[in-house]
Design an enzyme around this catalytic site. Structure first.
Site, PDB file in Angstrom:
ATOM      1  N   ARG A  45      50.603  -1.594  28.839  1.00  0.00           N
ATOM      2  CA  ARG A  45      51.696  -0.644  28.534  1.00  0.00           C
ATOM      3  C   ARG A  45      51.167   0.509  27.672  1.00  0.00           C
ATOM      4  O   ARG A  45      50.322   0.309  26.803  1.00  0.00           O
ATOM      5  CB  ARG A  45      52.848  -1.385  27.840  1.00  0.00           C
ATOM      6  CG  ARG A  45      53.504  -2.373  28.800  1.00  0.00           C
ATOM      7  CD  ARG A  45      54.582  -3.186  28.129  1.00  0.00           C
ATOM      8  NE  ARG A  45      55.768  -2.398  27.820  1.00  0.00           N
ATOM      9  CZ  ARG A  45      56.839  -2.931  27.219  1.00  0.00           C
ATOM     10  NH1 ARG A  45      56.858  -4.213  26.883  1.00  0.00           N
ATOM     11  NH2 ARG A  45      57.884  -2.175  26.961  1.00  0.00           N
TER      12      ARG A  45
ATOM     13  N   GLY B 145      56.664  -5.215  23.225  1.00  0.00           N
ATOM     14  CA  GLY B 145      56.483  -3.772  23.068  1.00  0.00           C
ATOM     15  C   GLY B 145      57.121  -3.265  21.780  1.00  0.00           C
ATOM     16  O   GLY B 145      56.569  -2.388  21.105  1.00  0.00           O
TER      17      GLY B 145
ATOM     18  N   ASP C  35      67.553  -1.424  29.843  1.00  0.00           N
ATOM     19  CA  ASP C  35      67.131  -2.814  30.048  1.00  0.00           C
ATOM     20  C   ASP C  35      68.070  -3.584  30.980  1.00  0.00           C
ATOM     21  O   ASP C  35      67.760  -4.706  31.388  1.00  0.00           O
ATOM     22  CB  ASP C  35      67.025  -3.535  28.700  1.00  0.00           C
ATOM     23  CG  ASP C  35      65.933  -2.926  27.829  1.00  0.00           C
ATOM     24  OD1 ASP C  35      65.025  -2.264  28.378  1.00  0.00           O
ATOM     25  OD2 ASP C  35      65.991  -3.100  26.590  1.00  0.00           O
TER      26      ASP C  35
HETATM   27  O1  SPQ Z   1      60.000  -4.981  23.306  1.00  0.00           O
HETATM   28  P1  SPQ Z   1      59.964  -4.599  24.748  1.00  0.00           P
HETATM   29  O2  SPQ Z   1      59.090  -5.524  25.523  1.00  0.00           O
HETATM   30  O3  SPQ Z   1      59.606  -3.160  24.963  1.00  0.00           O
HETATM   31  O4  SPQ Z   1      61.458  -4.808  25.273  1.00  0.00           O
HETATM   32  C1  SPQ Z   1      62.339  -4.172  26.212  1.00  0.00           C
HETATM   33  C2  SPQ Z   1      63.147  -5.328  26.908  1.00  0.00           C
HETATM   34  O5  SPQ Z   1      63.432  -5.290  28.091  1.00  0.00           O
HETATM   35  O6  SPQ Z   1      63.524  -6.237  26.163  1.00  0.00           O
HETATM   36  C3  SPQ Z   1      61.664  -3.266  27.241  1.00  0.00           C
HETATM   37  F1  SPQ Z   1      60.843  -3.822  28.002  1.00  0.00           F
HETATM   38  O7  SPQ Z   1      63.337  -3.413  25.485  1.00  0.00           O
HETATM   39  C4  SPQ Z   1      63.041  -2.217  24.745  1.00  0.00           C
HETATM   40  C5  SPQ Z   1      63.832  -1.069  25.359  1.00  0.00           C
HETATM   41  O8  SPQ Z   1      63.539  -0.884  26.711  1.00  0.00           O
HETATM   42  C6  SPQ Z   1      63.451  -2.446  23.320  1.00  0.00           C
HETATM   43  C7  SPQ Z   1      63.628  -1.193  22.543  1.00  0.00           C
HETATM   44  C8  SPQ Z   1      63.757  -1.245  21.067  1.00  0.00           C
HETATM   45  O9  SPQ Z   1      64.073  -2.319  20.510  1.00  0.00           O
HETATM   46  O10 SPQ Z   1      63.567  -0.182  20.428  1.00  0.00           O
HETATM   47  C9  SPQ Z   1      63.724   0.053  23.144  1.00  0.00           C
HETATM   48  C10 SPQ Z   1      63.583   0.232  24.609  1.00  0.00           C
HETATM   49  O11 SPQ Z   1      62.264   0.667  24.886  1.00  0.00           O
HETATM   50  P2  SPQ Z   1      61.826   2.217  24.831  1.00  0.00           P
HETATM   51  O12 SPQ Z   1      60.440   2.231  25.396  1.00  0.00           O
HETATM   52  O13 SPQ Z   1      62.810   2.932  25.688  1.00  0.00           O
HETATM   53  O14 SPQ Z   1      61.860   2.663  23.450  1.00  0.00           O
END
Ligand code: SPQ
Length: 429
Positions: free
Chosen positions: A123, A95, A316
């Site tokens: 997502r 993500g 997380d």
């Molecule tokens: O990259 P991804 O898959 O979204 O990773 C996650 C994780 O658990 O490793 C979430 F699923 O972390 C995100 C975190 O939840 C990483 C992140 C960032 O590096 O900016 C921010 C958070 O997500 P969000 O949607 O709150 O911005």
């Protein structure tokens, strides 16, 4: 899928672990290194699957990225060095790669198609596509651009003043990245602080950015200068072993050189409030990021309520916090965490399903969960939901269980913690 069996701990957990580099900071080091002039050298880079998707994307756009021993080198030559990729960019399960790259690709003068695995394709991307379209971006995808795959025709963008409707560092970062090349000023306003690694790293690279509490402004024009980056240990990875030490009687673990950025340390606050025995030592700072050793010893824990502004600081870690709560006396309530429903899987359902299967007293709510402790976990068969944080939470739960835990598949762990099994073995021997 290959089943994997985890055994209960045979005694206290002891030792020192150097957890892998921070995933969020590793992604950003590659993105800003690729946009900067000169060679950026990154030490303690996380070579997990997600961060390697970011590396591969820039290689496809013509940026040379190589290794010199343990150092990752990104040979940037400014944004003009980025070339239209010949094939679609595959972002796998990541993500962070997707949302940050959308912010960048929206303003680059070429055409790109991006796609991901089935979890990433489910997502929401409209949270990023909407503000980028307000800046003038041309993006098309499923359900009016809400989901991958997305096709992006890069354009000259205009700055906006944007109040984040969701508490998301990825959305904030995407808008700031777009603002780096947009006309005029871009302002992003948050209602609660989310992780600020983008702001800190852009400052270190020399961008024209000002972060002032919950408001960040960025303007185009400044040339980013390559630099040396040290990636702290990932507190989200350390969290699994912090929880293990906190719930297995007699344990004492030291997690070395972990990132202690205030926007990420909610778990430390929670463990302290639950009665945990936790100490920080060897504090230092690198690239604006605080770092320190975290020592956790076993202690009797009690339930608490976790809500509000604390949630983005531990989003997380909620899977492993739920596990901690099963081993704490009394009731733990987690609320305001509806964002968990749109992670790699619906983490509210997944956490409750796995922990219930293993013998916990836990119920989902619309925006969180309620856990009654302390329960003796029985063990059993659990599903990982192809989510690294759920798989690692189940592995750590097995340590506190009466019987073994059989997990359907643990391959997702390589997304963020390729040496997880080695470290799990190390603290038990
Ligand atoms: O990259 P991804 O898959 O979204 O990773 C996650 C994780 O658990 O490793 C979430 F699923 O972390 C995100 C975190 O939840 C990483 C992140 C960032 O590096 O900016 C921010 C958070 O997500 P969000 O949607 O709150 O911005």
């Amino acid at each position: 899928m290959t089943h994997i069996t985890f055994q209960p701990a045979s005694g206290p957990l002891r030792g020192e672990i150097e957890v892998p580099g921070d995933k969020s900071i590793s992604h950003r080091s590659v993105i800003f290194g690729a946009l900067a002039y000169g060679t950026t050298k990154v030490r303690h880079f996380l070579e997990g699957e997600d961060c390697m998707r970011t590396v591969e994307a820039f290689r496809q756009m013509g940026i040379k990225i190589d290794r010199e021993g343990p150092v990752l080198r990104i040979h940037g030559n400014g944004p003009e060095a980025l070339k239209e990729p010949q094939a679609p960019l595959y972002f796998g399960n990541s993500g962070t790669t997707t949302r940050l790259m959308l912010g960048l690709l929206a303003g680059l003068p070429f055409f790109t198609v991006v796609y991901g695995d089935s979890s990433l394709s489910a997502r929401p991307m409209d949270r990023v596509v909407n503000p980028l379209r307000q800046m003038g971006a041309e993006m098309n995808g499923r359900e009016s651009g809400s989901y991958l795959p997305l096709a992006i025709r890069g354009k000259k963008l205009q700055g906006i003043d944007y109040s984040l409707p969701v508490k998301s560092a990825q959305v904030k970062s995407a808008v700031l990245l777009a603002g780096l090349f947009a006309g005029g000023e871009t302002i992003v306003r948050e209602s609660s602080a989310t992780r600020d690694h983008t702001e800190k790293m852009l400052q270190a690279f020399g961008a024209d950015i000002t972060a002032n509490g919950l408001q960040t402004s960025i303007s185009s024009g400044a040339k980013l200068e390559a630099g040396n980056i040290y990636v702290p240990g990932d507190i989200s990875s350390a969290a699994f072993f912090m929880a293990a030490a906190a719930i297995i009687p007699g344990s004492h673990l030291v997690l070395k050189a972990v990132g202690l950025n205030e926007t990420r340390t909610g778990l430390l606050d929670v463990l302290q409030k639950m009665g945990g025995d936790i100490r920080i030592s060897n504090r230092k700072s690198s690239g604006g990021e605080d770092i320190g050793d975290i020592t956790v010893s076993y202690a009797d824990l009690h339930g608490i309520t976790i809500e509000g502004e604390l949630i983005p600081r531990l989003i997380d870690e909620i899977p492993v916090i739920a596990l901690l709560a099963t081993q704490a006396e009394g009731k733990t309530v987690i609320r305001d965490a509806e964002e968990l429903r749109v992670k790699e899987t619906d983490r509210i359902s997944a956490v409750c399903d796995v922990l219930k299967t293993l013998g916990a007293d836990i119920e989902p709510t619309a925006d969180g969960m309620i856990i009654h402790g302390k329960s003796k976990l029985t063990g059993g068969k659990a599903a990982s939901y192809q989510d690294h944080r759920i798989a690692m939470m189940a592995a750590i739960a097995s340590l506190a269980a009466k019987g073994e835990v059989v997990l359907d598949d643990a391959s997702s762990i390589s997304v963020s913690y390729p040496d997880f099994f080695a470290d799990l073995t190390k603290i038990q021997s």
